[in-house]
Enzyme design. Structure first.
Site, PDB file in Angstrom:
ATOM      1  N   GLY A  15     -72.838  26.562 -40.609  1.00 41.24           N
ATOM      2  CA  GLY A  15     -74.038  26.032 -41.230  1.00 41.24           C
ATOM      3  C   GLY A  15     -75.084  25.636 -40.219  1.00 41.24           C
ATOM      4  N   CYS A  16     -75.707  24.491 -40.450  1.00 39.93           N
ATOM      5  CA  CYS A  16     -76.811  24.038 -39.603  1.00 39.93           C
ATOM      6  C   CYS A  16     -76.380  23.784 -38.162  1.00 39.93           C
ATOM      7  CB  CYS A  16     -77.424  22.768 -40.188  1.00 39.93           C
ATOM      8  SG  CYS A  16     -78.217  23.017 -41.797  1.00 39.93           S
ATOM      9  N   ALA A  17     -75.094  23.595 -37.926  1.00 44.70           N
ATOM     10  CA  ALA A  17     -74.601  23.359 -36.568  1.00 44.70           C
ATOM     11  C   ALA A  17     -74.378  24.648 -35.794  1.00 44.70           C
ATOM     12  CB  ALA A  17     -73.304  22.564 -36.611  1.00 44.70           C
ATOM     13  N   GLY A  18     -74.528  25.811 -36.444  1.00 45.32           N
ATOM     14  CA  GLY A  18     -74.178  27.068 -35.814  1.00 45.32           C
ATOM     15  C   GLY A  18     -74.989  27.423 -34.588  1.00 45.32           C
TER      16      GLY A  18
END
Length: 360
Positions: free
Chosen positions: A147-150
């Site tokens: 997700g956004c941490a990728g």
């Protein structure tokens, strides 16, 4: 207190961002998507319009012409559009980044890719190898589901590879086409918030190993840390179903950021002889207005520290894993003084935090 960059640190040479061609004002997107929710229920429309107006977003890029989101599509239809669009925007971002870094495609030793918004097997990076002319024996590391941490996690994996192979160049490509996960039948508050926040884009980063790093103008990648917080899996993520990949997003995410980051960030920095007050550049994923405010508050940051995060959110919306790379691109355009430390940071589903220590 500061610490010197290690001579073995890989260094960022270039970042590029590409988007689909359908760019619209937030208010126009909100009007069309609001009509599509629950066959145009007036109360839902008003609620969604209010969320969108408070989002801090002025524009977003979409994978389809705006009017086409009025028609419901199956998971199969949306994923076919995702596959074709991901190939185009991913290639555009990668090509631009390689050109800006003055790196030939055949010089790339590793390709890390990330997404959370579509599914293909082989993963979309296989097409990038062919279309960009990367070596057929390039090391491929496809990441799905961060997700956004990728974007932050992908940079960490690039760092790891280049510490082992300092003669190589490596690239990270993020493709997130969030609008193709539109769930028009779901009028729950979390889905309304997600639909008001997320946009479509790709980002690519070219990083050079230490033996080639003198050619790079960006920051060194000094160290990284991943952290999974047990018992938080319900806070944020995506569920796969007949209607596609559906976002779930708890309103408690900012509270958990404020709970964990005041310990996590100083502890990570202390391991490198630093404190939050030493950080000259905060490269923070702009998850939304409340996330930005929570990070600033819990780390006691001055208002200007997250200016690039706010600008990225305003101009592109939350583009998931590509967002923090867009913030990095903006930071490189107006970098801190040479030798200054920076911190790249993103929160993702799980709940997870990804931290990457930078040095200009």
């Amino acid at each position: 207190m500061t610490s010197d960059a290690h001579p073995a640190d890989p260094r960022v040479a270039a970042v590029a961002v590409a988007a689909p061609p359908h760019r619209h004002r937030q208010r126009d997107i909100a009007a069309v998507f609001g009509e599509a929710f629950a066959a145009g229920d007036a109360a839902v429309r008003r609620r969604f319009a209010g969320i969108a107006a408070r989002s801090g977003i002025a524009y977003r890029d979409l994978s389809l012409p705006l009017d086409e989101y009025r028609r419901p599509r199956t998971f199969t239809e949306y994923n076919e559009i995702w596959t074709a669009t991901a190939a185009r925007v991913g290639l555009a971002a990668l090509t631009r980044a390689l050109e800006a870094a003055d790196v030939r495609p055949d010089e790339v030793g590793a390709l890390v890719s990330t997404t959370a918004t579509g599914v293909s097997i082989p993963s979309y990076d296989a097409g990038l190898v062919r279309d960009a002319g990367l070596p057929h024996d390039v090391t491929r590391v496809p990441l799905l589901g961060l997700g956004c941490a990728g974007g932050a996690a992908g940079l960490a994996r690039v760092h790891d590879h280049l510490r082992a192979y300092p003669d190589q160049a490596a690239v990270l490509v993020s493709v997130e086409l969030c609008s193709l996960d539109f769930q028009c039948a779901d009028t729950s508050p979390p889905n309304l918030v997600a639909t008001a926040l997320f946009g479509d884009a790709a980002a690519a980063v070219v990083v050079l190993g230490a033996h080639r790093a003198q050619r790079a103008r960006g920051p060194g990648l000094v160290a990284a840390r991943s952290r999974l917080y047990p018992g938080t899996e319900h806070l944020m993520g995506m569920r796969a179903g007949t209607g596609g990949l559906a976002v779930f997003l708890s309103p408690d995410v900012p509270d958990h950021a404020e709970k964990h980051l005041p310990d996590e960030v100083p502890r990570f920095l202390a391991g490198h002889g630093l404190a939050p007050g030493d950080i000259a550049a905060w490269v923070v994923h702009p998850g939304g207005p409340r996330i930005i405010e929570a990070v600033a508050r819990c780390l006691d940051l001055p208002p200007e520290a997250l200016a690039h995060s706010r600008a990225s959110l305003a101009e592109r919306g939350n583009i998931s894993s590509a967002s923090v790379l867009d913030v990095l691109h903006r930071t490189m355009a107006s970098p801190p003084a040479p030798g200054s430390p920076g911190l790249l940071m993103a929160l993702g589903p799980g709940l997870t935090s990804e931290l990457v220590l930078l040095r200009w």
